[in-house]
Design an enzyme around this catalytic site. Structure first.
Site, PDB file in Angstrom:
ATOM      1  N   GLU A 106      27.247  33.209  38.194  1.00  8.15           N
ATOM      2  CA  GLU A 106      28.133  34.329  37.871  1.00  8.15           C
ATOM      3  C   GLU A 106      27.399  35.277  36.927  1.00  8.15           C
ATOM      4  O   GLU A 106      26.868  34.847  35.901  1.00  8.15           O
ATOM      5  CB  GLU A 106      29.420  33.818  37.215  1.00  8.15           C
ATOM      6  CG  GLU A 106      30.388  34.911  36.782  1.00  8.15           C
ATOM      7  CD  GLU A 106      30.793  35.821  37.939  1.00  8.15           C
ATOM      8  OE1 GLU A 106      30.497  37.038  37.830  1.00  8.15           O
ATOM      9  OE2 GLU A 106      31.375  35.334  38.935  1.00  8.15           O
ATOM     10  N   ASP A 143      33.268  40.554  46.377  1.00 11.80           N
ATOM     11  CA  ASP A 143      33.698  41.954  46.400  1.00 11.80           C
ATOM     12  C   ASP A 143      33.634  42.472  47.840  1.00 11.80           C
ATOM     13  O   ASP A 143      32.575  42.437  48.468  1.00 11.80           O
ATOM     14  CB  ASP A 143      32.780  42.780  45.498  1.00 11.80           C
ATOM     15  CG  ASP A 143      33.323  44.180  45.225  1.00 11.80           C
ATOM     16  OD1 ASP A 143      33.942  44.762  46.139  1.00 11.80           O
ATOM     17  OD2 ASP A 143      33.129  44.684  44.109  1.00 11.80           O
ATOM     18  N   LYS A 153      45.144  32.004  41.401  1.00 13.78           N
ATOM     19  CA  LYS A 153      46.387  32.718  41.091  1.00 13.78           C
ATOM     20  C   LYS A 153      46.470  34.028  41.874  1.00 13.78           C
ATOM     21  O   LYS A 153      47.555  34.457  42.272  1.00 13.78           O
ATOM     22  CB  LYS A 153      46.499  32.976  39.592  1.00 13.78           C
ATOM     23  CG  LYS A 153      45.441  33.890  39.004  1.00 13.78           C
ATOM     24  CD  LYS A 153      45.675  34.098  37.510  1.00 13.78           C
ATOM     25  CE  LYS A 153      44.635  35.037  36.912  1.00 13.78           C
ATOM     26  NZ  LYS A 153      44.849  35.259  35.459  1.00 13.78           N
ATOM     27  N   PHE A 154      45.314  34.652  42.121  1.00 12.83           N
ATOM     28  CA  PHE A 154      45.304  35.894  42.890  1.00 12.83           C
ATOM     29  C   PHE A 154      45.669  35.627  44.348  1.00 12.83           C
ATOM     30  O   PHE A 154      46.355  36.414  44.987  1.00 12.83           O
ATOM     31  CB  PHE A 154      43.938  36.562  42.789  1.00 12.83           C
ATOM     32  CG  PHE A 154      43.547  36.904  41.385  1.00 12.83           C
ATOM     33  CD1 PHE A 154      44.136  37.970  40.727  1.00 12.83           C
ATOM     34  CD2 PHE A 154      42.609  36.148  40.700  1.00 12.83           C
ATOM     35  CE1 PHE A 154      43.793  38.289  39.427  1.00 12.83           C
ATOM     36  CE2 PHE A 154      42.259  36.455  39.398  1.00 12.83           C
ATOM     37  CZ  PHE A 154      42.851  37.529  38.761  1.00 12.83           C
ATOM     38  N   GLU A 155      45.196  34.483  44.859  1.00 11.76           N
ATOM     39  CA  GLU A 155      45.523  34.108  46.233  1.00 11.76           C
ATOM     40  C   GLU A 155      47.021  33.821  46.367  1.00 11.76           C
ATOM     41  O   GLU A 155      47.658  34.237  47.341  1.00 11.76           O
ATOM     42  CB  GLU A 155      44.709  32.874  46.626  1.00 11.76           C
ATOM     43  CG  GLU A 155      44.799  32.507  48.088  1.00 11.76           C
ATOM     44  CD  GLU A 155      43.873  31.364  48.455  1.00 11.76           C
ATOM     45  OE1 GLU A 155      43.968  30.894  49.600  1.00 11.76           O
ATOM     46  OE2 GLU A 155      43.066  30.940  47.603  1.00 11.76           O
ATOM     47  N   LYS A 176      35.114  50.480  51.048  1.00 14.49           N
ATOM     48  CA  LYS A 176      34.748  51.779  51.616  1.00 14.49           C
ATOM     49  C   LYS A 176      33.548  51.612  52.555  1.00 14.49           C
ATOM     50  O   LYS A 176      32.581  50.931  52.219  1.00 14.49           O
ATOM     51  CB  LYS A 176      34.404  52.769  50.506  1.00 14.49           C
ATOM     52  CG  LYS A 176      35.601  53.170  49.642  1.00 14.49           C
ATOM     53  CD  LYS A 176      35.195  54.189  48.590  1.00 14.49           C
ATOM     54  CE  LYS A 176      36.393  54.591  47.734  1.00 14.49           C
ATOM     55  NZ  LYS A 176      36.011  55.576  46.684  1.00 14.49           N
ATOM     56  N   GLU A 217      28.238  27.308  44.002  1.00 11.99           N
ATOM     57  CA  GLU A 217      29.240  28.363  44.160  1.00 11.99           C
ATOM     58  C   GLU A 217      28.668  29.664  43.631  1.00 11.99           C
ATOM     59  O   GLU A 217      28.267  29.748  42.465  1.00 11.99           O
ATOM     60  CB  GLU A 217      30.557  28.058  43.449  1.00 11.99           C
ATOM     61  CG  GLU A 217      31.566  29.190  43.710  1.00 11.99           C
ATOM     62  CD  GLU A 217      32.958  28.978  43.162  1.00 11.99           C
ATOM     63  OE1 GLU A 217      33.815  29.840  43.438  1.00 11.99           O
ATOM     64  OE2 GLU A 217      33.191  27.981  42.458  1.00 11.99           O
TER      65      GLU A 217
END
Length: 238
Positions: free
Chosen positions: A93, A143, A217-219, A147, A68
């Site tokens: 990470e 990410d 949790k963001f999903e 832009k 991952e």
């Protein structure tokens, strides 16, 4: 006690020059994360100094191997590793608070099937992993660099995908997920044009969310607001 800034000064996050897909944020590990890092890095941590690894030696067995890239705070990776003890997982990470958080999860759950790099994924791919060693590569919610002038920073690019391809065994899966529609379209365009990959969806397009990808949790928050999530699963053909 290990100082996180000293760790990344003496062992630079990346050896590559040019455009990066990440920016090192200045957040520091919490006391709990630091303690977990210090207790567990020697056992679970991997570095460039290890050179090209033999996953069978690292894990002491020859099982399905997952990578991952960009595991964030690590909960989803820990969830997957706990749910599939018969598989092995390498997480990458660059942000040390996330590494500390994952090591805390690994320790508290007693997981033995996780190893961690805290360097640029490009270095892991180029310097640390032998060809055809991976069964699955996962890149969840990278990410989006939304832009247009920053699109060149997006991790999923044709050259990067080809380097991933060589690390996957034939038949191995590259699983991408994003909650940014424009990035999903970019990913689908890149993957559909990538030599040596085929879409697991016979009709092309996006895949249903696999059951083994945890919902973050963001999903959940995004879903409650009506935001979409796009999964793409492609396999190596040659």
């Amino acid at each position: 006690m290990t100082d996180q800034n000293e760790t990344q000064d003496t062992n630079p996050v990346t050896t590559r020059r040019g455009v990066r897909s990440f920016v090192l944020r200045q957040g520091r590990m919490t006391e709990g994360q630091k303690k977990a890092f210090d207790r567990n890095w020697a056992k679970y941590g991997l570095s460039r100094d290890n050179g090209m690894i033999d996953p069978r030696e690292v894990f002491g067995r020859d099982n399905m191997l997952n990578l991952e890239i960009g595991f964030g705070m690590g909960k989803s990776l820990a969830d997957m590793a706990e749910a599939a003890p018969e598989q092995d997982f390498i997480g990458v990470e660059v942000h040390l608070p996330g590494v500390g958080a994952l090591l805390k999860e690994v320790e508290s759950r007693g997981l033995e099937n996780v190893r961690v790099y805290s360097i640029d994924a490009n270095d892991v791919i180029d310097l640390c992993l032998p060809d055809a060693c991976l069964d699955r590569v996962m890149v969840f919610f990278p990410d989006p660099w939304h832009k247009k002038k920053h699109h060149k920073r997006r991790l999923i690019q044709p050259e990067f995908v080809q380097r991933i391809r060589h690390k996957l065994r034939v038949g191995g899966i590259l699983h991408l997920a994003t909650d940014w529609e424009n990035y999903a379209e970019h990913m689908l365009e890149v993957m559909s044009a990538s030599e040596g990959f085929a879409n697991t969806q016979e009709q092309g397009g996006y895949s249903p969310k696999p059951d083994d990808r945890p919902i973050t949790k963001f999903e959940k928050r995004g879903e409650s607001l009506g935001h979409g999530v796009w999964d793409l699963l492609f396999y190596r053909t040659n």
